[in-house]
Motif scaffolding. Sequence first.
Motif, PDB file in Angstrom:
ATOM      1  N   GLY A 188       6.275  -6.300  -0.992  1.00  0.00           N
ATOM      2  CA  GLY A 188       4.913  -6.145  -1.506  1.00  0.00           C
ATOM      3  C   GLY A 188       4.532  -4.680  -1.623  1.00  0.00           C
ATOM      4  O   GLY A 188       3.916  -4.267  -2.601  1.00  0.00           O
ATOM      5  N   GLY A 189       4.906  -3.863  -0.591  1.00  0.00           N
ATOM      6  CA  GLY A 189       4.592  -2.437  -0.678  1.00  0.00           C
ATOM      7  C   GLY A 189       5.331  -1.761  -1.810  1.00  0.00           C
ATOM      8  O   GLY A 189       4.784  -0.912  -2.502  1.00  0.00           O
ATOM      9  N   ALA A 190       6.600  -2.150  -1.992  1.00  0.00           N
ATOM     10  CA  ALA A 190       7.372  -1.559  -3.087  1.00  0.00           C
ATOM     11  C   ALA A 190       6.770  -1.910  -4.433  1.00  0.00           C
ATOM     12  O   ALA A 190       6.702  -1.072  -5.338  1.00  0.00           O
ATOM     13  CB  ALA A 190       8.825  -2.035  -3.015  1.00  0.00           C
ATOM     14  N   GLU A 191       6.325  -3.171  -4.567  1.00  0.00           N
ATOM     15  CA  GLU A 191       5.683  -3.561  -5.830  1.00  0.00           C
ATOM     16  C   GLU A 191       4.413  -2.737  -6.061  1.00  0.00           C
ATOM     17  O   GLU A 191       4.121  -2.308  -7.175  1.00  0.00           O
ATOM     18  CB  GLU A 191       5.352  -5.055  -5.797  1.00  0.00           C
ATOM     19  CG  GLU A 191       6.562  -5.960  -5.916  1.00  0.00           C
ATOM     20  CD  GLU A 191       7.248  -5.838  -7.266  1.00  0.00           C
ATOM     21  OE1 GLU A 191       6.578  -5.455  -8.240  1.00  0.00           O
ATOM     22  OE2 GLU A 191       8.459  -6.087  -7.347  1.00  0.00           O
TER      23      GLU A 191
ATOM     24  N   GLY B 114       8.074   4.249  -2.548  1.00  0.00           N
ATOM     25  CA  GLY B 114       8.661   2.981  -2.938  1.00  0.00           C
ATOM     26  C   GLY B 114      10.155   2.927  -2.694  1.00  0.00           C
ATOM     27  O   GLY B 114      10.726   1.871  -2.473  1.00  0.00           O
ATOM     28  N   GLY B 115      10.855   4.089  -2.749  1.00  0.00           N
ATOM     29  CA  GLY B 115      12.308   4.049  -2.615  1.00  0.00           C
ATOM     30  C   GLY B 115      12.835   4.627  -1.332  1.00  0.00           C
ATOM     31  O   GLY B 115      14.032   4.684  -1.118  1.00  0.00           O
TER      32      GLY B 115
ATOM     33  N   GLU C 221       1.659   1.671  -8.811  1.00  0.00           N
ATOM     34  CA  GLU C 221       1.009   2.987  -8.771  1.00  0.00           C
ATOM     35  C   GLU C 221       1.781   3.996  -9.615  1.00  0.00           C
ATOM     36  O   GLU C 221       1.198   4.801 -10.339  1.00  0.00           O
ATOM     37  CB  GLU C 221       0.940   3.470  -7.307  1.00  0.00           C
ATOM     38  CG  GLU C 221       0.403   4.884  -7.128  1.00  0.00           C
ATOM     39  CD  GLU C 221      -1.084   4.965  -7.372  1.00  0.00           C
ATOM     40  OE1 GLU C 221      -1.597   6.090  -7.470  1.00  0.00           O
ATOM     41  OE2 GLU C 221      -1.733   3.901  -7.487  1.00  0.00           O
ATOM     42  N   TRP C 222       3.119   3.959  -9.514  1.00  0.00           N
ATOM     43  CA  TRP C 222       3.952   4.868 -10.307  1.00  0.00           C
ATOM     44  C   TRP C 222       3.734   4.644 -11.793  1.00  0.00           C
ATOM     45  O   TRP C 222       3.560   5.590 -12.557  1.00  0.00           O
ATOM     46  CB  TRP C 222       5.418   4.646  -9.944  1.00  0.00           C
ATOM     47  CG  TRP C 222       6.363   5.583 -10.637  1.00  0.00           C
ATOM     48  CD1 TRP C 222       6.772   6.799 -10.223  1.00  0.00           C
ATOM     49  CD2 TRP C 222       7.032   5.355 -11.887  1.00  0.00           C
ATOM     50  NE1 TRP C 222       7.639   7.363 -11.117  1.00  0.00           N
ATOM     51  CE2 TRP C 222       7.826   6.498 -12.149  1.00  0.00           C
ATOM     52  CE3 TRP C 222       7.042   4.308 -12.810  1.00  0.00           C
ATOM     53  CZ2 TRP C 222       8.599   6.612 -13.297  1.00  0.00           C
ATOM     54  CZ3 TRP C 222       7.817   4.423 -13.954  1.00  0.00           C
ATOM     55  CH2 TRP C 222       8.589   5.557 -14.190  1.00  0.00           C
ATOM     56  N   ARG C 223       3.710   3.365 -12.221  1.00  0.00           N
ATOM     57  CA  ARG C 223       3.500   3.075 -13.644  1.00  0.00           C
ATOM     58  C   ARG C 223       2.122   3.535 -14.102  1.00  0.00           C
ATOM     59  O   ARG C 223       1.963   4.064 -15.207  1.00  0.00           O
ATOM     60  CB  ARG C 223       3.677   1.574 -13.893  1.00  0.00           C
ATOM     61  CG  ARG C 223       5.136   1.109 -13.825  1.00  0.00           C
ATOM     62  CD  ARG C 223       5.284  -0.302 -14.378  1.00  0.00           C
ATOM     63  NE  ARG C 223       4.582  -1.281 -13.554  1.00  0.00           N
ATOM     64  CZ  ARG C 223       5.146  -1.945 -12.536  1.00  0.00           C
ATOM     65  NH1 ARG C 223       6.423  -1.728 -12.231  1.00  0.00           N
ATOM     66  NH2 ARG C 223       4.452  -2.827 -11.833  1.00  0.00           N
ATOM     67  N   LEU C 224       1.103   3.358 -13.261  1.00  0.00           N
ATOM     68  CA  LEU C 224      -0.248   3.786 -13.620  1.00  0.00           C
ATOM     69  C   LEU C 224      -0.305   5.298 -13.803  1.00  0.00           C
ATOM     70  O   LEU C 224      -0.887   5.791 -14.779  1.00  0.00           O
ATOM     71  CB  LEU C 224      -1.229   3.345 -12.532  1.00  0.00           C
ATOM     72  CG  LEU C 224      -2.688   3.826 -12.699  1.00  0.00           C
ATOM     73  CD1 LEU C 224      -3.284   3.278 -13.986  1.00  0.00           C
ATOM     74  CD2 LEU C 224      -3.519   3.417 -11.494  1.00  0.00           C
ATOM     75  N   ARG C 225       0.308   6.019 -12.875  1.00  0.00           N
ATOM     76  CA  ARG C 225       0.273   7.482 -12.966  1.00  0.00           C
ATOM     77  C   ARG C 225       1.023   7.984 -14.189  1.00  0.00           C
ATOM     78  O   ARG C 225       0.575   8.909 -14.876  1.00  0.00           O
ATOM     79  CB  ARG C 225       0.874   8.113 -11.697  1.00  0.00           C
ATOM     80  CG  ARG C 225       0.094   7.803 -10.432  1.00  0.00           C
ATOM     81  CD  ARG C 225      -1.329   8.320 -10.513  1.00  0.00           C
ATOM     82  NE  ARG C 225      -2.069   8.093  -9.272  1.00  0.00           N
ATOM     83  CZ  ARG C 225      -3.298   8.491  -9.057  1.00  0.00           C
ATOM     84  NH1 ARG C 225      -3.951   9.106 -10.029  1.00  0.00           N
ATOM     85  NH2 ARG C 225      -3.905   8.238  -7.915  1.00  0.00           N
ATOM     86  N   VAL C 226       2.172   7.405 -14.469  1.00  0.00           N
ATOM     87  CA  VAL C 226       2.938   7.814 -15.649  1.00  0.00           C
ATOM     88  C   VAL C 226       2.159   7.493 -16.923  1.00  0.00           C
ATOM     89  O   VAL C 226       2.115   8.279 -17.866  1.00  0.00           O
ATOM     90  CB  VAL C 226       4.319   7.135 -15.658  1.00  0.00           C
ATOM     91  CG1 VAL C 226       5.036   7.395 -16.986  1.00  0.00           C
ATOM     92  CG2 VAL C 226       5.169   7.662 -14.507  1.00  0.00           C
ATOM     93  N   ALA C 227       1.529   6.312 -16.948  1.00  0.00           N
ATOM     94  CA  ALA C 227       0.719   5.951 -18.116  1.00  0.00           C
ATOM     95  C   ALA C 227      -0.439   6.936 -18.298  1.00  0.00           C
ATOM     96  O   ALA C 227      -0.757   7.335 -19.427  1.00  0.00           O
ATOM     97  CB  ALA C 227       0.191   4.525 -17.975  1.00  0.00           C
TER      98      ALA C 227
END
Length: 447
Positions: free
Chosen positions: A260-263, A243-244, A268-274
């Motif tokens: 769109g890809g960054a979003e 993303g970055g 995906e990052w938020r899902l994995r951290v959750a």
Amino acid sequence: METVSERDLGLREERLRRLLASVPYALLAASTLLTLVTHDLSRTRLLETLGLAALTAALLWVMTALNPGPASRPGLTAACVAVLVVMIAVLSARSVWFAGFFGFTGYVYSWQFLRGRWRFAGVAATAAVTVAAYMGGLPDPTLASVLLYLFFIAAVVVLVAAFSLLGEVTTEHSDERGRMVERLRETIRENEGLHAQLLVQAREAGAHDERERMAREIHDTLAQGFVGIIAQLRAAERAEAWGGGGSTPEGGGAAGSSVGGAEGDRAEWRLRVANAIRLARENLAEARRSVHALGPAPLEDTPLPEALAELTAGWSRLNGVPADFTATGPVRPLHGEVEAVLLRTFQESLANVARHARAARVGVTLSYMEDLVVLDVRDDGAGFEPSPSPSPAPEAGGRGPDGGFGLTSMRQRVARLAGTLEIESEPGSGTAVSASVPAVPREDPGA
């Protein structure tokens, strides 16, 4: 006969202490060997790594040989632990293998040589350097990265403290049992020979069972939990990097695609951290239940088939592998220990599928028969060549060694209920784990 039994028990305990004392050196040697094998080091870098490993081994020997009393010489013990943490940080900066294996020594020595709040400080310092090594360095100067870094440090401190305190409680209970044995021995002097032999056997069996129970609980909660958390963290790191790491788009269409890809990467990052946070909370809860010797949390208010169905669905979502659960036969409540053994066997089997099998599909079947309950876990993964003897075999599913404790733990749990554990596998043809235990009914509380 009594003297011989006590002498044998003392020798066994001494061998166990020596074995535990050699573990840090074994972890250091394994980390060094893996570093040399997996890294293309120059001659200078190779000599530096070997020199640092030798200095660290010398430090471990000095700390063990001097064994400074924490109460009498707190400054010396704190200095030794501080130097050890620095060496772990230096070695971890050279290779993540040192953080993954030898970093465990920092937690043990911090808790063993320090007292009070300094214990937590030593554990936190060790966690800070090992987590940084896992993450590829210190976190980026962003709020999300710093919070994630601090979260994993806090999680490690809490889990290490929980299981260390649990070990101290177990030791105190063992000492109390020893004192009770001595008091009981005084009351049976008239039949000293027979009773003394029985007492020594009971003490041996009690200590052995307690160690086995502790080892199984730690393996089924802390170890498996860390594997899942690390997997989710790595996935989150990849999502954050994707993303970055892209260049700034110039065209409108490209910009929309990049945004769109960054979003998607951020989602995906938020899902994995959750997922990682949820796994940490669940395993922390299991650790607390282990401290109080309670049963598995999924069985507290849920029947066994429903609990296994929910866990199968959750495992499938977490690992992205289709998994089906089926219950056959007349479902009925079973004794709590029977259900706990089946649940732990189920968890261990699926954990090994996730770690080693590279399976495309998993099937779980719980079969209620007249006198038996059978749990089958099947996958279509890589498979393995089964070992002819149970003890040196790989873990359940046979898809990667971690010392073989997973398979040993499952066999011990099933054997305690006079059940059987069978594992069928072949390279390239998947693996099937089958646990059969007696269908002991649940006791009626009002009976």
